[in-house]
Scaffold this motif. Sequence first.
Motif, PDB file in Angstrom:
ATOM      1  N   SER A 168       0.782  -1.232   0.000  1.00 20.36           N
ATOM      2  CA  SER A 168       0.000   0.000   0.000  1.00 20.36           C
ATOM      3  C   SER A 168       0.817   1.286   0.000  1.00 20.36           C
ATOM      4  CB  SER A 168      -0.942   0.013   1.212  1.00 20.36           C
ATOM      5  OG  SER A 168      -0.208   0.048   2.416  1.00 20.36           O
ATOM      6  N   ARG A 169       2.122   1.200   0.170  1.00 21.88           N
ATOM      7  CA  ARG A 169       2.974   2.399   0.209  1.00 21.88           C
ATOM      8  C   ARG A 169       3.892   2.434  -1.005  1.00 21.88           C
ATOM      9  NH1 ARG A 169       0.650   1.026   4.936  1.00 21.88           N
ATOM     10  NH2 ARG A 169       0.476   2.693   6.434  1.00 21.88           N
ATOM     11  N   LEU A 170       4.130   3.633  -1.517  1.00 23.51           N
ATOM     12  CA  LEU A 170       5.032   3.798  -2.657  1.00 23.51           C
ATOM     13  C   LEU A 170       6.469   3.536  -2.212  1.00 23.51           C
ATOM     14  CD1 LEU A 170       3.538   7.032  -4.283  1.00 23.51           C
ATOM     15  CD2 LEU A 170       3.150   4.637  -4.935  1.00 23.51           C
ATOM     16  N   SER A 171       7.133   2.643  -2.869  1.00 17.77           N
ATOM     17  CA  SER A 171       8.459   2.208  -2.434  1.00 17.77           C
ATOM     18  C   SER A 171       9.515   3.315  -2.488  1.00 17.77           C
ATOM     19  CB  SER A 171       8.923   1.001  -3.249  1.00 17.77           C
ATOM     20  OG  SER A 171       8.981   1.337  -4.620  1.00 17.77           O
ATOM     21  N   ASP A 172       9.366   4.279  -3.382  1.00 20.58           N
ATOM     22  CA  ASP A 172      10.379   5.332  -3.508  1.00 20.58           C
ATOM     23  C   ASP A 172      10.311   6.387  -2.414  1.00 20.58           C
ATOM     24  OD1 ASP A 172      11.341   4.142  -5.787  1.00 20.58           O
ATOM     25  OD2 ASP A 172      10.244   5.465  -7.152  1.00 20.58           O
ATOM     26  N   HIS A 173       9.279   6.352  -1.597  1.00 24.64           N
ATOM     27  CA  HIS A 173       9.101   7.411  -0.595  1.00 24.64           C
ATOM     28  C   HIS A 173       8.799   6.816   0.778  1.00 24.64           C
ATOM     29  CE1 HIS A 173       9.145  10.013  -4.035  1.00 24.64           C
ATOM     30  NE2 HIS A 173       8.162   9.303  -4.564  1.00 24.64           N
ATOM     31  N   TRP A 202       9.534   6.492  11.236  1.00 29.58           N
ATOM     32  CA  TRP A 202       9.411   6.240   9.812  1.00 29.58           C
ATOM     33  C   TRP A 202       8.354   7.145   9.197  1.00 29.58           C
ATOM     34  CZ3 TRP A 202       4.678   4.656   7.992  1.00 29.58           C
ATOM     35  CH2 TRP A 202       3.800   4.080   8.923  1.00 29.58           C
ATOM     36  N   ILE A 203       8.435   7.295   7.883  1.00 28.48           N
ATOM     37  CA  ILE A 203       7.461   8.049   7.116  1.00 28.48           C
ATOM     38  C   ILE A 203       7.282   7.343   5.783  1.00 28.48           C
ATOM     39  CG2 ILE A 203       9.120   9.632   6.023  1.00 28.48           C
ATOM     40  CD1 ILE A 203       7.045  11.904   6.652  1.00 28.48           C
ATOM     41  N   ALA A 204       6.065   7.353   5.272  1.00 29.84           N
ATOM     42  CA  ALA A 204       5.786   6.696   4.000  1.00 29.84           C
ATOM     43  C   ALA A 204       4.552   7.335   3.377  1.00 29.84           C
ATOM     44  CB  ALA A 204       5.559   5.193   4.204  1.00 29.84           C
ATOM     45  N   VAL A 205       4.411   7.158   2.065  1.00 28.19           N
ATOM     46  CA  VAL A 205       3.259   7.710   1.367  1.00 28.19           C
ATOM     47  C   VAL A 205       2.505   6.626   0.620  1.00 28.19           C
ATOM     48  CG1 VAL A 205       4.331   9.984   1.094  1.00 28.19           C
ATOM     49  CG2 VAL A 205       4.486   8.325  -0.764  1.00 28.19           C
ATOM     50  N   SER A 206       1.223   6.907   0.428  1.00 31.74           N
ATOM     51  CA  SER A 206       0.341   6.068  -0.378  1.00 31.74           C
ATOM     52  C   SER A 206      -0.259   6.948  -1.459  1.00 31.74           C
ATOM     53  CB  SER A 206      -0.799   5.506   0.472  1.00 31.74           C
ATOM     54  OG  SER A 206      -0.301   4.745   1.539  1.00 31.74           O
ATOM     55  N   PRO A 207      -0.529   6.374  -2.619  1.00 32.80           N
ATOM     56  CA  PRO A 207      -1.232   7.167  -3.633  1.00 32.80           C
ATOM     57  C   PRO A 207      -2.651   7.455  -3.159  1.00 32.80           C
ATOM     58  CG  PRO A 207      -0.970   4.882  -4.350  1.00 32.80           C
ATOM     59  CD  PRO A 207      -0.250   5.004  -3.045  1.00 32.80           C
ATOM     60  N   ILE A 239       9.546  15.516   1.899  1.00 34.20           N
ATOM     61  CA  ILE A 239       9.248  16.638   1.007  1.00 34.20           C
ATOM     62  C   ILE A 239      10.286  16.691  -0.112  1.00 34.20           C
ATOM     63  CG2 ILE A 239       9.208  19.163   0.852  1.00 34.20           C
ATOM     64  CD1 ILE A 239       7.861  19.083   3.710  1.00 34.20           C
ATOM     65  N   GLY A 240      11.556  16.549   0.231  1.00 31.91           N
ATOM     66  CA  GLY A 240      12.601  16.532  -0.789  1.00 31.91           C
ATOM     67  C   GLY A 240      12.443  15.379  -1.760  1.00 31.91           C
ATOM     68  N   SER A 241      12.149  14.220  -1.244  1.00 32.74           N
ATOM     69  CA  SER A 241      11.984  13.023  -2.060  1.00 32.74           C
ATOM     70  C   SER A 241      10.810  13.153  -3.018  1.00 32.74           C
ATOM     71  CB  SER A 241      11.774  11.814  -1.134  1.00 32.74           C
ATOM     72  OG  SER A 241      11.379  10.675  -1.842  1.00 32.74           O
ATOM     73  N   THR A 242       9.688  13.624  -2.510  1.00 34.60           N
ATOM     74  CA  THR A 242       8.495  13.724  -3.359  1.00 34.60           C
ATOM     75  C   THR A 242       8.644  14.838  -4.389  1.00 34.60           C
ATOM     76  OG1 THR A 242       7.374  15.064  -1.670  1.00 34.60           O
ATOM     77  CG2 THR A 242       6.915  12.680  -1.695  1.00 34.60           C
TER      78      THR A 242
END
Length: 165
Positions: free
Chosen positions: A45-50, A64-69, A104-107
């Motif tokens: 469920s989380r985008l691997s690059d972020h 930790w921090i992670a994002v989902s579409p 923020i930098g990664s995205t």
Amino acid sequence: MADITVRPMAADDAERVRAICQAGLDDGDASFETTAPTWAAFDASRLSDHRLVAVAGDGTVLGWIAVSPTSTRAVYAGVVEHSVYVDPVARGRGVARLLLDALIGSTETAGIWTIQSGVFPENVASLALHERAGFRVVGVRERVGRHHGRWRDVVLLERRSPVIN
């Protein structure tokens, strides 16, 4: 914070990531969820690059921090929802801000223009963190869901990138 670094999350971090998540859920003001997801569910469920972790000098994962579409529709490809969790023993040391700044930098590097999140209004530390990181309150979803038998509001936050046009 000099002894804390941020690096990409790895599968080897799964146990600590899940434990930190569960500690946040147990506090009662992190999410409607009550049980941390399995690694397989988290990974799917989380985008691997972020996905990032904050690590102490001794190698211990502190947060930790992670994002989902937010959607599968192409028009929303640059919009993600994030979660950030910090081990209770590491709170108040700037770990969440370090993770959020790295995210923020990664995205932004990836062309993502909006990061959003939903936060319980009682989670004042998270609301203050997000405000300091440039998030704005979009609105409040009143009584949007039940949590431990009571209705909860959710404050909707977003950060629109100033560099992605």
